[in-house]
Design an enzyme around this catalytic site. Structure first.
Site, PDB file in Angstrom:
ATOM      1  N   ASP B  25       0.825  -1.224   0.000  1.00  0.00           N
ATOM      2  CA  ASP B  25       0.000   0.000   0.000  1.00  0.00           C
ATOM      3  C   ASP B  25       0.850   1.261   0.000  1.00  0.00           C
ATOM      4  OD1 ASP B  25      -1.981  -1.848   0.362  1.00  0.00           O
ATOM      5  OD2 ASP B  25      -2.225  -1.482   2.503  1.00  0.00           O
ATOM      6  N   ASP B  59      15.270  -7.620  18.521  1.00  0.00           N
ATOM      7  CA  ASP B  59      14.352  -7.738  19.658  1.00  0.00           C
ATOM      8  C   ASP B  59      12.901  -7.636  19.182  1.00  0.00           C
ATOM      9  OD1 ASP B  59      16.428  -7.725  21.744  1.00  0.00           O
ATOM     10  OD2 ASP B  59      16.847  -5.729  20.915  1.00  0.00           O
ATOM     11  N   HIS B  69      -1.426 -16.337  10.678  1.00  0.00           N
ATOM     12  CA  HIS B  69      -0.032 -16.040  10.323  1.00  0.00           C
ATOM     13  C   HIS B  69       0.948 -16.623  11.332  1.00  0.00           C
ATOM     14  CE1 HIS B  69      -1.683 -12.696  12.741  1.00  0.00           C
ATOM     15  NE2 HIS B  69      -0.502 -12.664  13.303  1.00  0.00           N
ATOM     16  N   ASP B  76      -8.387 -10.650  10.809  1.00  0.00           N
ATOM     17  CA  ASP B  76      -9.807 -10.874  10.477  1.00  0.00           C
ATOM     18  C   ASP B  76     -10.245 -10.123   9.222  1.00  0.00           C
ATOM     19  OD1 ASP B  76     -10.841  -8.450  13.057  1.00  0.00           O
ATOM     20  OD2 ASP B  76      -9.409  -8.343  11.379  1.00  0.00           O
ATOM     21  N   GLY B  91      11.963 -14.432  21.849  1.00  0.00           N
ATOM     22  CA  GLY B  91      11.186 -14.993  20.732  1.00  0.00           C
ATOM     23  C   GLY B  91      10.173 -13.999  20.194  1.00  0.00           C
ATOM     24  N   ASP B  99      -2.001  -6.023   9.999  1.00  0.00           N
ATOM     25  CA  ASP B  99      -2.909  -6.782   9.138  1.00  0.00           C
ATOM     26  C   ASP B  99      -2.822  -6.264   7.699  1.00  0.00           C
ATOM     27  OD1 ASP B  99      -6.472  -7.668   9.352  1.00  0.00           O
ATOM     28  OD2 ASP B  99      -4.916  -8.097   7.860  1.00  0.00           O
ATOM     29  N   GLU B 102      -5.644  -4.578   5.703  1.00  0.00           N
ATOM     30  CA  GLU B 102      -6.040  -3.169   5.870  1.00  0.00           C
ATOM     31  C   GLU B 102      -5.347  -2.334   4.809  1.00  0.00           C
ATOM     32  OE1 GLU B 102      -7.950  -4.678   9.216  1.00  0.00           O
ATOM     33  OE2 GLU B 102      -8.309  -3.009   7.848  1.00  0.00           O
ATOM     34  N   HIS B 119       1.329   2.989  18.484  1.00  0.00           N
ATOM     35  CA  HIS B 119       0.516   2.267  19.480  1.00  0.00           C
ATOM     36  C   HIS B 119       1.081   0.872  19.718  1.00  0.00           C
ATOM     37  CE1 HIS B 119      -3.392   0.844  21.342  1.00  0.00           C
ATOM     38  NE2 HIS B 119      -2.926  -0.319  20.899  1.00  0.00           N
ATOM     39  N   GLU B 120       1.308   0.134  18.645  1.00  0.00           N
ATOM     40  CA  GLU B 120       1.777  -1.259  18.798  1.00  0.00           C
ATOM     41  C   GLU B 120       3.138  -1.313  19.492  1.00  0.00           C
ATOM     42  OE1 GLU B 120      -1.741  -2.410  17.539  1.00  0.00           O
ATOM     43  OE2 GLU B 120      -0.190  -3.590  18.516  1.00  0.00           O
ATOM     44  N   HIS B 123       2.962  -1.492  23.082  1.00  0.00           N
ATOM     45  CA  HIS B 123       2.826  -2.871  23.600  1.00  0.00           C
ATOM     46  C   HIS B 123       4.174  -3.570  23.587  1.00  0.00           C
ATOM     47  CE1 HIS B 123      -1.459  -2.606  23.783  1.00  0.00           C
ATOM     48  NE2 HIS B 123      -1.666  -2.614  22.484  1.00  0.00           N
ATOM     49  N   HIS B 129      -3.476  -1.444  27.295  1.00  0.00           N
ATOM     50  CA  HIS B 129      -4.349  -0.398  26.774  1.00  0.00           C
ATOM     51  C   HIS B 129      -4.703   0.609  27.864  1.00  0.00           C
ATOM     52  CE1 HIS B 129      -5.573  -2.986  23.120  1.00  0.00           C
ATOM     53  NE2 HIS B 129      -4.641  -2.103  22.797  1.00  0.00           N
ATOM     54  N   ASP B 289      30.119  22.852  19.585  1.00  0.00           N
ATOM     55  CA  ASP B 289      30.283  23.946  20.562  1.00  0.00           C
ATOM     56  C   ASP B 289      29.253  25.045  20.326  1.00  0.00           C
ATOM     57  OD1 ASP B 289      32.485  22.643  21.588  1.00  0.00           O
ATOM     58  OD2 ASP B 289      33.910  23.698  20.294  1.00  0.00           O
TER      59      ASP B 289
END
Lengths: 83, 377
Positions: B25, B59, B69, B76, B91, B99, B102, B119-120, B123, B129, B289
């Site tokens: 996209d 990381d 996936h 969805d 891991g 997604d 989208e 946002h992600e 997490h 949230h 400087d």
């Protein structure tokens, strides 16, 4: 008033949508869960209340239009409680 | 705000991220920029640093995927779930999945990748949230202006409970400071031995930086006002060492150690801090400087030790033939320059408690004054 058949169907669909939402983001236990119910397993109405409280909606436990509208907003896939 | 149960967090501050694939996209460069800008949202308010790697383990692995996936949370299709990310850990810990079904964009036509990624990554760093409408960690996607993006306070509070505020990472300077810097109180503004860390113009005012303070000389009010730097820019560190303004762009550049920030008035521009070496300085330059922009030539002079560089703000590149010795091009400026600014067509260079007024065109010293002559002492 008698509920018009398609309205009944719509309500059914909305309730199914809501159940999926609550399973995903509020740890609603589905029927498919093991026979023994978690000690703190809650009915869908309790979970709707939990979600309404999180989003600052009027806490009714009912799947009203405001609650359904918030559930339909695009969002992050991480649960809101008990990740 | 909330954290994950048991508040998992990274125990190191230098984190690596890798973009595994791209969404069709957007142009890859726009994806890169959105992701980098999203990391800067968090690095600007914590001690965390994010470095991109292009192969092997990292990381935080970032990918665009659809449907099932490989983890327990399938996507969805269009709408509904946009993305998800995992709490800090080994891991899959920290990884972020977007997604692919989208429509991702760098503007608001689709889902803004910068906003969702920021946002992600919250997490990925350990935040859950928030139920504060308007916070970045609010679960539902909210279209938000992304220029001059400022992290809402609830998110700043949340991430700082996990990692604390930014540390002023002062890289070891080549020579130990001659005098231990002492905090300056307001009454010292007329101290005849006054020295400054940095000076710049800002929307018609002249801003003098020292330690945690600034003095403002403004045409809009009489006298000199002293403020804390943090009252202007709460998310920035103190102790800036160089500063300059490009007035036509309403941008002020602030330098400390090997990092720099850009502000527009009180708004810190997203995507900063950046490393000074991205401007073209050689690796041995650890800090600046002083700096001053010449509006006539559209060149910025950067002073480091007894040398200076000229940076072309039009081509956004360092000019050839630099560094040059300061004393060769600016006779009588025999020492390093502590601070510099341009005002009404003249340069003002500061060294210790002295100030030199310089003809911009001929680079000749016109006058020598006390450093705080602007304070009407």
């Amino acid at each position: 008033f008698p509920v018009v058949p398609e309205m009944e169907k719509k309500n059914e669909e909305d309730m199914q949508f809501a159940e999926k939402y609550l399973e995903k983001y509020y740890k609603l236990k589905t029927e498919a869960e093991p026979i023994f119910k978690m000690k703190n397993s809650k009915t869908i109405s309790d979970k709707i209340q939990e979600m309404q409280a999180f989003f600052g909606l009027k806490v009714t436990g009912e799947l009203d239009s405001n609650t359904l509208e918030v559930m339909k907003q695009p969002r992050c896939g991480i649960p809101d409680v008990g990740q | 705000f909330s954290t994950f149960p048991l508040s998992p967090r990274w125990t190191k501050t230098d984190l690596k991220y890798r973009i595994l694939n791209y969404t069709p996209d957007m142009a890859p460069a726009d994806v890169d920029e959105a992701i980098e800008k999203a990391w800067n949202v968090w690095s600007s308010v914590t001690p965390l640093k994010f470095t991109r790697v292009y192969e092997g383990e990292a990381d935080i692995m970032i990918s665009f995927v659809a449907g099932f996936h490989g983890d327990f949370y399938s996507f969805d299709g269009v709408g509904g779930t946009l993305a998800h990310a995992y709490a800090p850990g080994e891991g899959i810990g920290g990884d972020a999945h977007f997604d692919e079904d989208e429509y991702w964009t760098k503007d608001m036509k689709g889902f803004n990748l910068f906003l969702v990624a920021a946002h992600e990554f919250g997490h990925s760093l350990g935040l859950g949230h928030s139920n504060v409408l308007g916070s970045l960690m609010y679960p539902a996607y909210l279209q938000t202006e992304t220029r001059n993006y400022r992290l809402p306070q609830d998110d700043v509070d949340g991430i700082q409970t996990l990692y604390g505020p930014p540390t002023s990472t002062e890289p070891p300077t080549s020579t130990p400071p001659t005098e231990t810097p002492t905090e300056t109180s307001t009454t010292d503004s007329c101290d005849p031995h006054m020295t400054f860390d940095a000076i710049t113009t800002l929307r018609g005012e002249i801003i003098f930086f020292k330690d945690r303070y600034i003095w403002r000389k403004s045409p809009y009010f009489p006298g000199i006002e002293q403020d804390l730097i943090s009252s202007f820019w709460p998310t920035l560190p103190s102790g800036f060492q160089a500063a300059y303004e490009i007035d036509k762009k309403d941008q002020v550049f602030l330098f400390k150690g090997n990092q720099y920030w850009v502000v527009k008035g009180e708004f810190v521009q997203p995507g900063f801090p950046r490393n000074i070496h991205t401007l073209g300085f050689p690796r041995y330059v650890k800090k600046i400087d002083a700096a001053v922009y010449d509006g006539n030539t559209k060149k910025t002079y950067f002073f480091v030790g007894d040398k200076y560089w000229s940076y072309d703000e039009v081509t956004e590149s360092m000019e050839k033939g630099y560094p040059r010795r300061i004393s060769v091009d600016f006779p009588r400026i025999d020492n390093k320059v502590d601070a510099a600014f341009q005002e009404k067509g003249h340069f003002y260079f500061f060294h210790g408690s002295k100030q030199y007024e310089i003809d911009t065109k001929y680079k000749k010293v016109i006058r020598e004054m006390k450093s705080n002559s602007w304070f009407g002492c």
